[in-house]
Structures are given as C-alpha cells and as structure tokens.
Design a protein around this motif. Structure first.
Motif, PDB file in Angstrom:
ATOM      1  N   GLY A 191       0.790  -1.232   0.000  1.00 36.73           N
ATOM      2  CA  GLY A 191       0.000   0.000   0.000  1.00 36.73           C
ATOM      3  C   GLY A 191       0.815   1.272   0.000  1.00 36.73           C
ATOM      4  N   ASN A 247       7.709  -3.724   5.339  1.00 36.81           N
ATOM      5  CA  ASN A 247       7.484  -3.561   3.902  1.00 36.81           C
ATOM      6  C   ASN A 247       8.842  -3.661   3.241  1.00 36.81           C
ATOM      7  N   ASP A 249      11.209  -0.017  -0.710  1.00 29.71           N
ATOM      8  CA  ASP A 249      11.053   0.292  -2.138  1.00 29.71           C
ATOM      9  C   ASP A 249      11.819   1.529  -2.572  1.00 29.71           C
TER      10      ASP A 249
END
Ligand code: GLU
Length: 358
Positions: A56, A139, A142
């Motif tokens: 997300g 996560n 990125d």
C-alpha cells in the motif's frame, strides 16, 4: 484437520495487500484499515504474537503525487513508495495506539536477508520487538531497492518473513475469498484446502490487472511453496470481512488453507533454499537426481552434466534435472569455472549438509 493444524498457533505473520488497504481513489481506506487493525489487536489480546507485512505504500504515494497508474519508471515508483510509506505508518500508529499497542517500522531489502549475518540480525530484531509486545510492520524498502534485486512482491516477502522467524502461520488477506476454481464461471468455488501445489493449482492462479497492486494469485502460489516447504501453514482469505483472523485461528472453514509439509526445514536450510537469487545452475543426470532426492547423498562431479552461470565457491546454486526443472538448491564448494574445468575428482561439489531438496 484445520483445527488440528491451527489450534497451537502463537506467532502469525499477516500480509495485507494494497487492494484491501486503499480505496478507489488509491488513498489509505481508513475504515478498512481500522477493522484490520482491530482484528490484529484482538489476536494480541488472545496472546498471539503478530508481525504485519503491509503493502500500500506505492498506492498511497500515487494518490499523493497524482498518479493514476503505478508509474512504470523506477525512480517515480520509488518516489511514490517513499511518500506513501510514511503516510501508511502514520495511519497504523494512530490505529494501533487506540489499542495501546506500539508499532515498529521495519523496511527490508533482499540483501538484508540474503547475507547470513544480516539474516540472523534481522531475525533477532524482529524477535526482540515481539518480546516487547510490539507489532513489527514490514514492507520492502522500495525507495532504495532496484528491480532485479527486489523480493518482487509482498506475497513473497511475507513468506520469507514467516520462514525467517519462523512463524506458526502465514495469513494473506486479500480482495478475494481464497484460491478460486473455475474463476469467472458459474461453477466458481473457493477451495477450502490445498494439500499440494501441483500443475492444476498453478493453472488456477492468474496474475493481477489492478492498477495499484503487483502480484495477484500467481505470486501467492509462489509464496505458498516457500511456506509449506518450510513447514508453515498458509491461509489466503478475504481481508474485507470483519473477524476473519479470529475465525481462521479458531479453525473455521474460511479462505484456502495450504497444508505444510510434515518435514520442517531447519533455519540454515531455509536460508539456503529461499533467500538467494542464485547465479549458477548445475544440471544433473537421473542417477544423481535419485541419489540426492532419495538417498540423501552429496553431489559429486560425475553426476553433473552441465554447469551454467558465473558463480564463486560458497555461493548458492540451483540444481536442475535434464528437463530444466529445479528440484534442489545448495551451496557449491567450487566456483563455476572450476566445475567446468573438469579437474575435480571425487570431491563433493555440493555437500549433503549444504543441500535442500525443494
Ligand atoms: N511494497 C509495495 C508497496 O508498498 C507493494 C508490493 C506488493 O504489494 O507486492 O506498495
């Protein structure tokens, strides 16, 4: 059978996909996030440790930076991830604070889990956070990880985190009810249990057409292979339904349950099997395949019919049969050039202690 497998679960990895976290305008969907956080908090209250793997970030950043589709250019995607990640964490922090629970942001790159010392270090950090009652929220990093060296998608990341810890259960909460047979047809039905990931199961899994998400069912099946070989059950279920996690941990018939292999791999073998992007391939003949798979032997030079790739001694290599099917991974004791040089006598190229049958 479900209850039997799930009744003693005390450590869960829960993966939340972009589709269940963001609304149609690609902003974090607060109502949805609240009900998911409530479910996780309820698990904590029942005494289970929970690690959250969240997607997300790119989706949330796209909304903020005005992108309609996931940007194709790497730097733009990374910019979205960086903006979205802090928005996402701010939201989680507020929602968990209502339950008096602390959260911790952990952003990982593939490298962090590939190198053995860093792998153990990441595990120690996570286990320490859990011992303080904190919810680690993971996560992929990125903003800095580049395409070919990425985990790929968060389904895989969640499987690797479950295997790293190890967890007793991985739950992937998504926008569909589970693995669906005859998808899109009248006869469509959610499979309750999958005992083996075979060609028929792989055929059921398509990719995704979503503008924000990455993997679809295909990457979930790849994740399933990692966890079930690690000896960990996986449930893929709908993240849109309230109370889903507690129904799953009560053993109710929700989503699709993947049954783990009975023979668990120990930690170092899990690291060899799942945490590398191997550069080298050793193709072996049928006799060597049988000796490795059935007799627990080491790989010797006469069994190797081909050696591909530029790899060094002590690196993990794929071991394939003559059809090109990878059936094992192991640490090569010699580099590619030495193996191709053919001067190795009857020494192990891959020792049985460094070998995992997949
Ligand atoms: N790390 C990506 C994100 O936060 C998601 C990747 C995935 O969903 O597989 O948007």
């Amino acid at each position: 059978m479900r209850l039997e497998l799930l009744k003693n679960v005390t450590r869960i990895v829960v993966k939340l996909g972009t589709g269940v976290l963001t609304d149609s305008c690609k902003q974090p969907d607060l109502g949805q996030m609240k009900q998911l956080v409530d479910q996780i908090a309820a698990q904590r209250k029942e005494g289970r440790e929970v690690v959250l793997v969240t997607s997300g970030a790119v989706g949330a950043g796209m909304g903020a930076l005005g992108f309609e589709k996931r940007p194709a250019e790497l730097a733009e995607m990374q910019a979205c991830a960086a903006v979205g990640q802090s928005r996402l964490m701010a939201t989680y922090e507020k929602l968990f604070a209502r339950h008096k629970l602390n959260v911790a942001q952990v952003l990982l790159t593939h490298d962090d889990l590939e190198h053995h010392d860093r792998h153990l270090n990441a595990r120690n950090t996570l286990v320490t956070l859990l011992s303080h009652g904190v919810i680690p929220i993971i996560n992929e990093n990125d903003a800095v990880s580049s395409t070919e060296l990425k985990f790929g998608d968060n389904d895989k990341l969640s499987a690797l985190v479950a295997s790293l810890l190890p967890a007793d259960l991985l739950v992937i909460l998504t926008t569909v009810d589970g693995v669906i047979e005859n998808f899109g047809k009248k006869s469509a039905k959610t499979l309750s249990v999958i005992e083996r990931v075979d060609a028929a199961v792989e055929k059921m899994a398509g990719g995704t057409e979503s503008v924000t998400a990455v993997g679809g069912m295909k990457s979930k099946i790849e994740a399933a292979k990692i966890v079930i070989r690690s000896g960990i059950p996986l449930v893929i279920a709908s993240g849109k339904k309230k109370g889903m996690l507690s129904r799953i941990t009560k053993g109710e018939d929700e989503g699709t349950l993947f049954i783990p292999k009975a023979t668990k791999l120990q930690g170092r073998k899990r690291w060899i099997a799942f945490f590398h992007h191997p550069k080298g391939v050793l193709v072996v003949d049928a006799g060597a395949k049988k000796a490795l798979r059935e007799d627990g032997k080491s790989l010797l030079p006469p069994g190797v019919v081909r050696c591909d790739g530029d790899f060094q001694a002590d690196e993990v290599v794929r071991i394939c049969d003559s059809d090109g099917t990878e059936f094992a991974r192991g640490i090569a004791r010699f580099g590619g050039d030495q193996v191709r040089g053919g001067a190795l006598a009857r020494v192990e190229i891959v020792h049985r202690d460094d070998l995992v049958i997949l």
